[in-house]
Each structure stands twice: as structure tokens, then as C-alpha cells.
Design a protein around this motif. Structure first.
Motif, mmCIF file in Angstrom:
data_model
loop_
_atom_site.group_PDB
_atom_site.id
_atom_site.type_symbol
_atom_site.label_atom_id
_atom_site.label_comp_id
_atom_site.label_asym_id
_atom_site.label_seq_id
_atom_site.Cartn_x
_atom_site.Cartn_y
_atom_site.Cartn_z
ATOM 1 N N PRO A 33 0.826 -1.219 0.000
ATOM 2 C CA PRO A 33 0.000 0.000 0.000
ATOM 3 C C PRO A 33 0.858 1.267 0.000
ATOM 4 O O PRO A 33 1.828 1.361 0.750
ATOM 5 N N GLY A 34 0.502 2.194 -0.855
ATOM 6 C CA GLY A 34 1.216 3.468 -0.919
ATOM 7 C C GLY A 34 2.408 3.462 -1.870
ATOM 8 O O GLY A 34 2.906 4.521 -2.250
ATOM 9 N N SER A 35 2.852 2.268 -2.288
ATOM 10 C CA SER A 35 4.087 2.203 -3.080
ATOM 11 C C SER A 35 3.889 2.692 -4.513
ATOM 12 O O SER A 35 4.842 3.116 -5.162
ATOM 13 N N LEU A 37 -5.623 5.753 2.888
ATOM 14 C CA LEU A 37 -6.301 4.693 2.145
ATOM 15 C C LEU A 37 -7.322 4.009 3.025
ATOM 16 O O LEU A 37 -8.420 3.682 2.592
ATOM 17 N N ALA A 38 -6.948 3.763 4.282
ATOM 18 C CA ALA A 38 -7.823 3.038 5.189
ATOM 19 C C ALA A 38 -9.066 3.856 5.524
ATOM 20 O O ALA A 38 -10.145 3.315 5.740
ATOM 21 N N ILE A 98 -0.208 7.411 -2.089
ATOM 22 C CA ILE A 98 -1.206 7.772 -1.079
ATOM 23 C C ILE A 98 -0.773 7.164 0.259
ATOM 24 O O ILE A 98 -0.541 5.961 0.336
ATOM 25 N N PRO A 99 -0.640 7.980 1.302
ATOM 26 C CA PRO A 99 -0.257 7.423 2.603
ATOM 27 C C PRO A 99 -1.267 6.353 3.032
ATOM 28 O O PRO A 99 -2.476 6.596 2.936
ATOM 29 N N TYR A 128 -4.679 12.940 -5.482
ATOM 30 C CA TYR A 128 -5.056 14.334 -5.269
ATOM 31 C C TYR A 128 -6.315 14.443 -4.413
ATOM 32 O O TYR A 128 -6.421 15.315 -3.555
ATOM 33 N N GLY A 129 -7.284 13.570 -4.672
ATOM 34 C CA GLY A 129 -8.533 13.622 -3.910
ATOM 35 C C GLY A 129 -8.289 13.372 -2.434
ATOM 36 O O GLY A 129 -8.847 14.057 -1.568
ATOM 37 N N LEU A 130 -7.438 12.375 -2.144
ATOM 38 C CA LEU A 130 -7.228 11.978 -0.753
ATOM 39 C C LEU A 130 -6.242 12.890 -0.022
ATOM 40 O O LEU A 130 -6.192 12.894 1.200
ATOM 41 N N THR A 131 -5.453 13.648 -0.787
ATOM 42 C CA THR A 131 -4.500 14.521 -0.107
ATOM 43 C C THR A 131 -4.959 15.984 -0.131
ATOM 44 O O THR A 131 -4.205 16.884 0.222
ATOM 45 N N GLY A 132 -6.195 16.199 -0.552
ATOM 46 C CA GLY A 132 -6.767 17.542 -0.441
ATOM 47 C C GLY A 132 -6.349 18.522 -1.527
ATOM 48 O O GLY A 132 -6.545 19.718 -1.387
ATOM 49 N N GLN A 133 -5.767 18.017 -2.628
ATOM 50 C CA GLN A 133 -5.442 18.909 -3.748
ATOM 51 C C GLN A 133 -6.747 19.383 -4.385
ATOM 52 O O GLN A 133 -7.555 18.577 -4.816
ATOM 53 N N ARG A 134 -6.928 20.695 -4.449
ATOM 54 C CA ARG A 134 -8.177 21.214 -5.011
ATOM 55 C C ARG A 134 -8.069 21.434 -6.512
ATOM 56 O O ARG A 134 -6.968 21.562 -7.054
ATOM 57 N N GLY A 135 -9.214 21.492 -7.155
ATOM 58 C CA GLY A 135 -9.266 21.905 -8.553
ATOM 59 C C GLY A 135 -9.372 23.419 -8.620
ATOM 60 O O GLY A 135 -9.556 24.077 -7.603
ATOM 61 N N PRO A 136 -9.244 23.998 -9.836
ATOM 62 C CA PRO A 136 -9.342 25.457 -9.962
ATOM 63 C C PRO A 136 -10.789 25.942 -9.878
ATOM 64 O O PRO A 136 -11.719 25.191 -10.171
#
Lengths: 84, 498
Positions: A71-73, A82-83, A77-78, B267-275
Motif C-alpha cells: 500500500p502506498g508504493s 487509504l484506510a 497515497i499514505p 489528489y482527492g485523498l490529499t486535499g489537492q483542489r481543482g481550480p
């Protein structure tokens, strides 16, 4: 000495044409590896081909059941995200 | 005072910082192109803003494999409720794809274009992609074929692509700098190895640029798509635009990043926004000084069917097309008639516009401030959609230079067409927010209920131009505003000087 594709496979076909031993075949519900044919690419490539193109973390295991792409590799994504 | 439609102003001498020919208007991008190219794109909805009101396209999802990973993509692509690139409901084999294309072509005769755009990368699956094209060349020769690719495998496939009469190719180029690329592409698969980070991005960029040059040398029309990712490549895309134009790409399509947590992308999971809409338009405008810009892209699914902005894919699922019996020879005759009728309509529209242009020549222009207007349309280039039924609005800018297309804004239809609209109020709030900056919304009809909130938000509802050509109606409303004195008070000095 053989790899295994598990249920998280999304059937993207990417690995199938790359296998030097034609060990990978289309099946339901997902692609499978013929354990008798799989050589883990020894003698053909430095790196196992299926595991080098597979986009899904955890979908291919080695013979010890260890994920070749943990996972993450691949996505970066950390794992804790994911969890969630 | 009668105002010109900007499409017709391309013949004016360029003035100031941006050449008149590519100053971002709707299809003035077409007017300065050689006839041979205009002819190629005139019925291609993804290449011609005008054509997209009349002609439809479809994608077949035969190419699930990919050779790179992008941070805006999640490879678990299976959702029928989402409309964005990379998403499909069922992957087809080439034979099924050909059957589907012919079923759609016979049912929707205005469908002129078949593209392969994934859900992975068309050229990471060359066998499946080319088998599909080969059969279509033989069985449905009246359909235009296109490919959309990330470019990694492009150089090695250019030769074969040309064999199948593929004369439109879209390359997604998000950067020309590997350091920027490393923030977008975590890995590529290249020469039997997974290559991560900057090194992978550098190879990808090199292959994209080489592929672009090879296609241009072969006379293939190339459109470049770029995903605008704020803080990652937004500033950099102006340079991308300059470079791809210099290499001969004919259209640049800057698209907003689609990024939501539930998509499960990096991007979705790390909070990167769209313009925001405004940021996107600003970048498109600044690139327009160097390049023809596409603003009507709907970022459709890899299995989309229909006019841009609509998806009739559900009518053509595998089980449904199995039951259809298609006589393609008959269908081709009918299709040719439909295409001829549309082309005739377009030509008469062009002639009418030319006449109008002549009639205003020599008139002294009064400089007035630009106004954004939203338009509800189902296609055909006319105002023919109810306010409450519109799932998207086209945005036009009227100014003393004429009218130009700016883009589109998606929304939830205020009312799905019933007598009672339970959730109507919150949907209206969304629409009003999406239409921010617009002063008028033109539609075929607008109900009593939304009228007040729209007016209160500074957006004048207008149902008086139903079934009129969009650009004519926008200009007519702009002229009414001018006569009513609504345009003069905010003119800035800079514009007066220009």
C-alpha cells in the motif's frame, strides 16, 4: 516459484501481454497466473513484468503471500488515508 | 448599434498583445486555419466549438491497460454515476466495440466521431485499439477515428495509426518540466521497468514531445489536453501552451482538475483542489494569446455516447446492442443525408453572419464593459432548454468587440421536470453559485419560483429568446443593456484607450 493475482485485480489486461511465459490468463472474476508456468521472469527480465506494470497495490503476491506492491508504493497515497 | 459576432472578426488586423485570430472566441480559431484543416474539423465536436452543438461523438472502452499513473486517476474505474475521463461501466473487446459503434451510428446519425480514450491509455493496448480501428475502417468507413493518449507509447505507434486513417490525436501534456512532472506522475512503465519520480516524468515528457512532432510532420491534427492543477502546474501551463503551439499542435484544451475525496485518487485523498471557474478562465485567456483554446470540453467518460454534455451510453449496453439488428449500408445513406442537412444549415448560418458583418462595417464602436451571460441549451446552437431542466449552462461574454464563448458550468437541474420539486431549493443555490459572475441567464423558459432568487443574486432571468441562435440572443440582450444605460458606468480607462 510463482506469483499469484488476487481479487483486488481490476482486469485491466496490462500484465497479460507482458508475461514472457504466457502464464497469465483471463478468467472470472479476475486474471490468474498459472503457477506451473510462472518463472517470476527469472532469466527473461530483471524485474517481474506483471508486478512492474500492475497499477493496483496488493493485487499480486509472491509465493510467500507478500504483496509485491505494498500500500502506498504506487499511488503515493499514505496508507492511513487509504484506510479512511 | 449592431455588434458583430466575434467569429467573423478574424480578418481584422491583430492589435495589441493577443492576435485577433486566437483571442479566445468561439470558433474564430477556425477562421484563420487553412481550408483543408477547417474541412477536417468542421464536423468534429471535440475540435470545433461550433460543431459540438450539432455533431455527436462516442468513445469505446477497449483499452483498459495503462502504462503510467497520474495522481488524478484511480485505476479502479467502475462507476456509472460519474462523468470524468478514465471511468467506464464495461470494458469491451474489439468486436463488441465495433458492434456498439455501428449500433450508435445507426441510431444517432449525427454521431460522426469514434474515439478510443481508455479507460487506460489507447496506445498501451495497441492490439485492442488497432483491431477496433481496422474493423471500423472496413465496416463503417463514414466514421472519423480519433485517439487520445498520454503520449508515452506514441512515437512507436505513429506509423501504424496513420494506416487506419486516424487524423485526429489528442495528447495529454500536463508539463514540459520533469520537476513539475514528478508531482503529477508517480511512475511510468518503460522498457520493461517501472520508473518512478522525476526520471519517469522526464521520459514521458520526451516521448510526448517527440510524438507531437512526428504527428505534425505526418499532417495529423493534434490537440493537446492539459489538466490544470492549482499550485502544481497552473503557472507552468502557459509555457506548455507556447511550446506545443510552436511545434504545430492546433488546439489547446486546458481542463480543470477533478478531485474529490470519494474518487480515491492521490489528489482527492490529499486535499489537492481543482481550480475555480474564474481561475480556469483566467489561465485559458492568458494561454489564448499564444494558442487556439478549446473551451467547450466536457471531460467525458471513456465510454461516453452522444452530444458533448449528454451521455446516452445506457441505451447501448452490451445486452441491448446484442438485440439490435443493424443494416449499416442503409444507415450510411441516412447518416449522409443527416450530415448534409446539418452542413447546409451551418453554411447558411455562416452566410447570414457574413452579411451582418458587412452591414456594420464602418460603424463607430462605443466601448462598453463586458458582460457574462449563461445560456441553457440542448444543442443545435439555439436557446432551447428550460432553466429548471439544465444540467449545465454555456457561458458567453458579450462586449463591444462582440460575443465569445467562455466555457460551461455544470449544475444539478433545479427541477427534474415534475410539478413538485422537493429538493429544488438547494439545487437552485448550487446553480446560483455556479453562475457567479453572470448577469443574465438565457433559457427557453424559467419558472416563477427561481426568478426572485436569481434576480436577488444579480442574475437576470430571460426567457424571451427561446429558439433563437445563442450568439444573436446574447448580442440582442447586450444591446438592450446598452440602450438601458447598464453598460457604460463600469468601463475602465484602459478599455477606452484600447
Amino acid at each position: 516459484m510463482a506469483f499469484e493475482i488476487i481479487e483486488s485485480c481490476t482486469n485491466c489486461y496490462a500484465c497479460e501481454p507482458l508475461c514472457p511465459s504466457q502464464a497469465i490468463y483471463e478468467a472470472k472474476p479476475h486474471f490468474l497466473i498459472d503457477a506451473d508456468k510462472c518463472t517470476e521472469c527469472a532469466g527473461d527480465f530483471e524485474e517481474p513484468q506483471c508486478a512492474s506494470i500492475c497499477p493496483i497495490e496488493g493485487a499480486i503476491l509472491n509465493e510467500d503471500g507478500v504483496e509485491l506492491n505494498p500500500p502506498g508504493s504506487l499511488t503515493g497515497i499514505p496508507p492511513e488515508k487509504l484506510a479512511a | 448599434m449592431e455588434l458583430p459576432v466575434l467569429n467573423n472578426t478574424a480578418s481584422e488586423a491583430p492589435k495589441g498583445g493577443c492576435s485577433a485570430g486566437s483571442c479566445g472566441s468561439t470558433d474564430d480559431q477556425m477562421n484563420h486555419l487553412p481550408d483543408s484543416i477547417r474541412d477536417k474539423v468542421k464536423n468534429h465536436p471535440c475540435y470545433s466549438e461550433e460543431a459540438h452543438h450539432y455533431f455527436a461523438r462516442m468513445h469505446v472502452a477497449v483499452a483498459p491497460a495503462c502504462n503510467i499513473q497520474c495522481h488524478y486517476c484511480n485505476r479502479k474505474y467502475d462507476c456509472s454515476n460519474e462523468s470524468r475521463p478514465g471511468v467506464v461501466s464495461e470494458v469491451l473487446n474489439p468486436k463488441q466495440a465495433v458492434k456498439k459503434v455501428m449500433a450508435v451510428a445507426a441510431t444517432i446519425p449525427q454521431m460522426t466521431v469514434l474515439g478510443i480514450a481508455g479507460p487506460g491509455d489507447a496506445l498501451a493496448n495497441p492490439q485492442r485499439t488497432f483491431d477496433t480501428f481496422r474493423m471500423l475502417n472496413e465496416q463503417a468507413p463514414d466514421i472519423k477515428l480519433c485517439v487520445s493518449t498520454n503520449g508515452l507509447a506514441l512515437p512507436e505507434n505513429v506509423e501504424e495509426m496513420c494506416q487506419y486513417n486516424i487524423d485526429h490525436v489528442t495528447i495529454t501534456i500536463n508539463c514540459v518540466d520533469p520537476d513539475v512532472g514528478a508531482k503529477i506522475y508517480p511512475w511510468i512503465f518503460w522498457n520493461n521497468k517501472r520508473i518512478k519520480g522525476r526520471e519517469g516524468a522526464a521520459i514521458l515528457i520526451e516521448q510526448q514531445q517527440k510524438g507531437l512532432e512526428m504527428l505534425v510532420a505526418k499532417g495529423v491534427l493534434v490537440k493537446v489536453n492539459s489538466v490544470m492543477i492549482p499550485g502544481v502546474n497552473d503557472k507552468h501551463l502557459e509555457e506548455v501552451s507556447r511550446i506545443v503551439k510552436a511545434k504545430g499542435a492546433f488546439l489547446h484544451n486546458v481542463m480543470p482538475l477533478i478531485s474529490e475525496e470519494e474518487h480515491g485518487t492521490f489528489y482527492g485523498l490529499t486535499g489537492q483542489r481543482g481550480p475555480t471557474n474564474e481561475e480556469l478562465q483566467e489561465l485559458q485567456d492568458s494561454c489564448a494569446g499564444d494558442m487556439n483554446m478549446m473551451r467547450h470540453c466536457r471531460q467525458c467518460r471513456a465510454d461516453a455516447v452522444g452530444l458533448l454534455g449528454e451521455d446516452r451510453g445506457a441505451e447501448f449496453t452490451l445486452d441491448k446492442i446484442e438485440e439490435m439488428d443493424i443494416d449499416y449500408a442503409e444507415a450510411m445513406k441516412m447518416r449522409a443525408e443527416v450530415h448534409a442537412a446539418i452542413n447546409e444549415e451551418l453554411e447558411s448560418k455562416h452566410k447570414a453572419k457574413e452579411t451582418k458583418l458587412v452591414s456594420i462595417e464602418g460603424l463607430k464602436k462605443e466601448v462598453t464593459r463586458p458582460v457574462l451571460m449563461a445560456v441553457a441549451t440542448k444543442g443545435g446552437g439555439v436557446i432551447n432548454e428550460h432553466f429548471g431542466h439544465a444540467g449545465e449552462f454555456l457561458i458567453y461574454e458579450a462586449s463591444s468587440n462582440g460575443v465569445r464563448f467562455i466555457g460551461h458550468r455544470k449544475t444539478t437541474p433545479y427541477c427534474e421536470g415534475g410539478d413538485t420539486c422537493g429538493d429544488g431549493e438547494s439545487a437552485l443555490d448550487v446553480t446560483i453559485r455556479e453562475l457567479s459572475g453572470c448577469e443574465v441567464v438565457l433559457c427557453s423558459k424559467v419558472g416563477y419560483e427561481p426568478w426572485g432568487p436569481l434576480e436577488a443574486a444579480g442574475i437576470q432571468p430571460n426567457g424571451e429568446h427561446a429558439m433563437e441562435a445563442i450568439e444573436d440572443a446574447v448580442l440582442a440582450v447586450y444591446e438592450e443593456m446598452r440602450v438601458a444605460g447598464k453598460l457604460v458606468e463600469k468601463v475602465d480607462e484602459q478599455q477606452k484607450v484600447a
